[in-house]
Scaffold this motif. Structure first.
Motif, PDB file in Angstrom:
ATOM      1  N   LEU A  74       0.837  -1.208   0.000  1.00 22.31           N
ATOM      2  CA  LEU A  74       0.000   0.000   0.000  1.00 22.31           C
ATOM      3  C   LEU A  74       0.869   1.254   0.000  1.00 22.31           C
ATOM      4  O   LEU A  74       0.577   2.223  -0.718  1.00 22.31           O
ATOM      5  CB  LEU A  74      -0.933  -0.037   1.228  1.00 22.31           C
ATOM      6  CG  LEU A  74      -1.802   1.195   1.490  1.00 22.31           C
ATOM      7  CD1 LEU A  74      -2.606   1.611   0.269  1.00 22.31           C
ATOM      8  CD2 LEU A  74      -2.728   0.944   2.676  1.00 22.31           C
ATOM      9  N   ALA A  78       0.106  -3.533   9.892  1.00 24.35           N
ATOM     10  CA  ALA A  78       1.336  -3.020   9.285  1.00 24.35           C
ATOM     11  C   ALA A  78       1.209  -1.507   9.140  1.00 24.35           C
ATOM     12  O   ALA A  78       0.251  -1.029   8.549  1.00 24.35           O
ATOM     13  CB  ALA A  78       1.546  -3.679   7.921  1.00 24.35           C
ATOM     14  N   PRO A  79       2.157  -0.737   9.680  1.00 21.90           N
ATOM     15  CA  PRO A  79       2.015   0.722   9.662  1.00 21.90           C
ATOM     16  C   PRO A  79       2.151   1.313   8.256  1.00 21.90           C
ATOM     17  O   PRO A  79       2.895   0.797   7.432  1.00 21.90           O
ATOM     18  CB  PRO A  79       3.162   1.205  10.545  1.00 21.90           C
ATOM     19  CG  PRO A  79       4.175   0.112  10.507  1.00 21.90           C
ATOM     20  CD  PRO A  79       3.399  -1.161  10.348  1.00 21.90           C
ATOM     21  N   ILE A  80       1.414   2.381   8.008  1.00 19.62           N
ATOM     22  CA  ILE A  80       1.505   3.140   6.755  1.00 19.62           C
ATOM     23  C   ILE A  80       2.122   4.493   7.105  1.00 19.62           C
ATOM     24  O   ILE A  80       1.578   5.229   7.925  1.00 19.62           O
ATOM     25  CB  ILE A  80       0.105   3.327   6.131  1.00 19.62           C
ATOM     26  CG1 ILE A  80      -0.543   1.970   5.858  1.00 19.62           C
ATOM     27  CG2 ILE A  80       0.187   4.159   4.853  1.00 19.62           C
ATOM     28  CD1 ILE A  80       0.205   1.104   4.880  1.00 19.62           C
ATOM     29  N   ARG A  81       3.235   4.791   6.459  1.00 24.73           N
ATOM     30  CA  ARG A  81       3.987   5.993   6.831  1.00 24.73           C
ATOM     31  C   ARG A  81       3.779   7.164   5.883  1.00 24.73           C
ATOM     32  O   ARG A  81       4.155   8.285   6.194  1.00 24.73           O
ATOM     33  CB  ARG A  81       5.484   5.665   6.898  1.00 24.73           C
ATOM     34  CG  ARG A  81       5.838   4.671   7.990  1.00 24.73           C
ATOM     35  CD  ARG A  81       7.286   4.212   7.899  1.00 24.73           C
ATOM     36  NE  ARG A  81       7.539   3.116   8.824  1.00 24.73           N
ATOM     37  CZ  ARG A  81       7.254   1.829   8.553  1.00 24.73           C
ATOM     38  NH1 ARG A  81       6.715   1.496   7.391  1.00 24.73           N
ATOM     39  NH2 ARG A  81       7.520   0.894   9.439  1.00 24.73           N
ATOM     40  N   LEU A  90       0.790   8.211   4.326  1.00 26.65           N
ATOM     41  CA  LEU A  90      -0.623   8.470   4.029  1.00 26.65           C
ATOM     42  C   LEU A  90      -0.845   9.908   3.572  1.00 26.65           C
ATOM     43  O   LEU A  90      -1.859  10.227   2.962  1.00 26.65           O
ATOM     44  CB  LEU A  90      -1.485   8.155   5.256  1.00 26.65           C
ATOM     45  CG  LEU A  90      -2.965   7.917   4.987  1.00 26.65           C
ATOM     46  CD1 LEU A  90      -3.187   6.722   4.060  1.00 26.65           C
ATOM     47  CD2 LEU A  90      -3.725   7.714   6.282  1.00 26.65           C
ATOM     48  N   MET A  91       0.122  10.794   3.857  1.00 26.31           N
ATOM     49  CA  MET A  91       0.037  12.186   3.389  1.00 26.31           C
ATOM     50  C   MET A  91      -0.127  12.258   1.876  1.00 26.31           C
ATOM     51  O   MET A  91      -0.633  13.255   1.349  1.00 26.31           O
ATOM     52  CB  MET A  91       1.287  12.927   3.849  1.00 26.31           C
ATOM     53  CG  MET A  91       1.374  14.388   3.453  1.00 26.31           C
ATOM     54  SD  MET A  91       0.016  15.434   4.107  1.00 26.31           S
ATOM     55  CE  MET A  91       0.250  16.916   3.085  1.00 26.31           C
TER      56      MET A  91
END
Lengths: 342, 342
Positions: free
Chosen positions: B235, B262-265, B267-268
């Motif tokens: 993603l 699972a972290p999304i870094r 998203l900005m």
């Protein structure tokens, strides 16, 4: 008339964390300008009156190798932001001395432009202070109105959570939502800002620095709409507190601007709750909504129905300090630099 | 007739990571059933034929204190999933011996139900194998069709990226997108799956375990639509490779199911690129799209225009192994447990 100092704010170095006044940006007074004789070559001479300091400016303080929606600032050149200037001289058809110009302006006291590409002459039928065109009547106001119209699909009785609810965007989102009959939960980072959010109608307003955000959202939610200006932990809390079919409007994520991005660990909630997340840049919505914006917002601001606050700082040499305050959230209201009186 | 063993698969303990066969779930053969004499009390007796093993089952393997869209399994009771059963006896009006029943069934060889709430009698006009109603003609097929119809806003010539493109959902998304004239990029975790994705029309298919995904997406993008089954790093890569106004359809995020998310870094990117992310649960879309689904999908499956693959494992005692394979992605195709022949 002898040449005058033409003060400028230059982009001096790419910051790694928060922007540092005097390092990231520097105030430079080495340029002079002769207002009467500077050649215009068919263009215009502008005197800058007010400049806006916005959260998104951090994104432009990067190296040219990194792509993003707004171009990076150029090292050694003036930074730019939305501002209002008055025309001192004009050799351009359709632009006259005394006209007021709105748009992205370089941080410079006096500006010579050969055309007005990207700028426009603005009228002020409601006699609002010019600074308001940098806030509620300008880009931040457009952001609130157009983002809401495009993405909120709001229904009377629904609950909206607004982060940075005392800011120029968030405070208008609160007022639009209240006019449409929603329950409003709003957060900000000081008790003074909480007081303002209550004054403009927020049903529940809290200081996120001293309040357990998750408790408030659990108690007052579920959230149907989340207006996000901060990202990070606040967005995570909003995802957990959202209801089924919630709409998340992503206006900005300032919590990550100075840290390389704040991770989101529970995005799976968008699947579990059928959430739609819509990000946007206001300039892409302007073609559709600009006319409606003026008709909606200006009368409400002129009549006092919609309230706004401003923190006006005098002098271009203060730009670096104000940029840092906006990134840290220590500013008290919409940040405006007053460069000169009319 | 003497009582028969009525094998069951019980939820035995809440897993912290991947579900463990024999620990998370156990096969139990301590129950017996007398098919001729078991009292139905006005209900029906079912013989389970096929059961579906799907990624989402991991989400139900949790403690009852954690809320989510699907209820948790009950410790000590049979797990449940979509399945097909045949009616052996019926005391219920409108249901006859020989009818086939579709819906969420307990993992049990023989089932006594007092009503058919949540289940329905299905016909099979096109004479498809019953297992297909657990895949392309069932919930995964509905997921692909309804999610696409609701959220893709696809235009001919656009580019879609499909993760887990060899799975029962992803493989149908590929085929729907090709029929609508899109360019399809698809990823999966084995060369065999890559081969299948190319056979069903993917323009670009790659093995994410052996290929630099970001290079492929940069070269073949920008992505207009991302069909996400995995979340996490995929993603993040898709967000970075997305074009302006991209639509992300969030069907699942299996990369986080066994790791706590699972972290999304980045998203900005949804703000920078005006991306809309839409999560969904297919059951919420069924009321709107069910009729269209049958009319669209069944003829395409019956004629062979749309292809599907299945990996059928015999025996209820294998459920734990197949659940683990689906979570790890080591299954080769849509996972089905064949519990009994008709």
């Amino acid at each position: 008339m002898a040449p005058l100092t033409n003060g400028r704010v230059l982009f001096n170095s790419v910051p790694t964390g928060f922007p540092e006044p005097g390092k990231t940006t520097v105030y430079d007074n080495s340029h002079t300008i002769d207002l009467e004789n500077v050649p215009l070559k068919g263009g215009i001479l502008l005197k800058t009156l007010v400049l806006s300091i916005d959260p998104y400016l951090r994104g432009r303080m990067r190296g040219p190798e990194i792509k993003s929606y707004a171009p990076p600032f150029t090292l050694g050149e003036p930074i730019m932001s939305h501002g209002i200037a008055v025309v001192l001289r004009s050799e351009l058809a359709g632009v006259n001395p005394g006209d007021h110009i709105y748009g992205a302006l370089p941080h410079e006291q006096y500006i010579v432009r050969h055309n007005i590409a990207g700028l426009r002459v603005i009228e002020n039928k409601h006699n609002l202070p010019w600074s308001v065109f940098l806030g509620a009547a300008g880009m931040p106001g457009e952001t609130a109105f157009m983002g809401w119209r495009e993405y909120a699909r709001a229904q009377k009785g629904e609950t909206v959570f607004v982060s940075t609810g005392a800011g120029p965007v968030g405070s208008l989102v609160i007022q639009i939502a209240k006019e449409e009959g929603l329950k409003v939960i709003a957060s900000a980072g000081s008790d003074e800002k909480v007081k303002f959010m209550k004054e403009i109608g927020a049903d529940v307003a809290f200081n996120y620095k001293t309040t357990n955000m998750r408790e408030v959202l659990t108690q007052e939610g579920p959230i149907d709409i989340y207006w996000d200006n901060v990202g990070g932990e606040t967005l995570e809390a909003a995802l957990d507190a959202a209801g089924v079919n919630a709409r998340f409007i992503e206006c900005g994520m300032i919590s990550g601007y100075n840290t390389g991005g704040a991770p989101i660990r529970n995005l799976m909630q968008v699947v579990a709750k059928s959430i739609t997340i819509s990000g946007f840049i206001v300039s892409r919505l302007e073609p559709r909504w600009m006319k409606d914006f003026g008709e909606y917002m200006l009368p409400r601001l002129a009549s006092g129905k919609f309230k706004y606050t401003e923190e006006i700082t005098k002098g271009l040499d203060k730009v670096g300090d104000v940029i840092l305050a906006v990134q840290k959230g220590t500013n008290k209201a919409k940040a405006v630099i007053q460069v000169a009186d009319e």
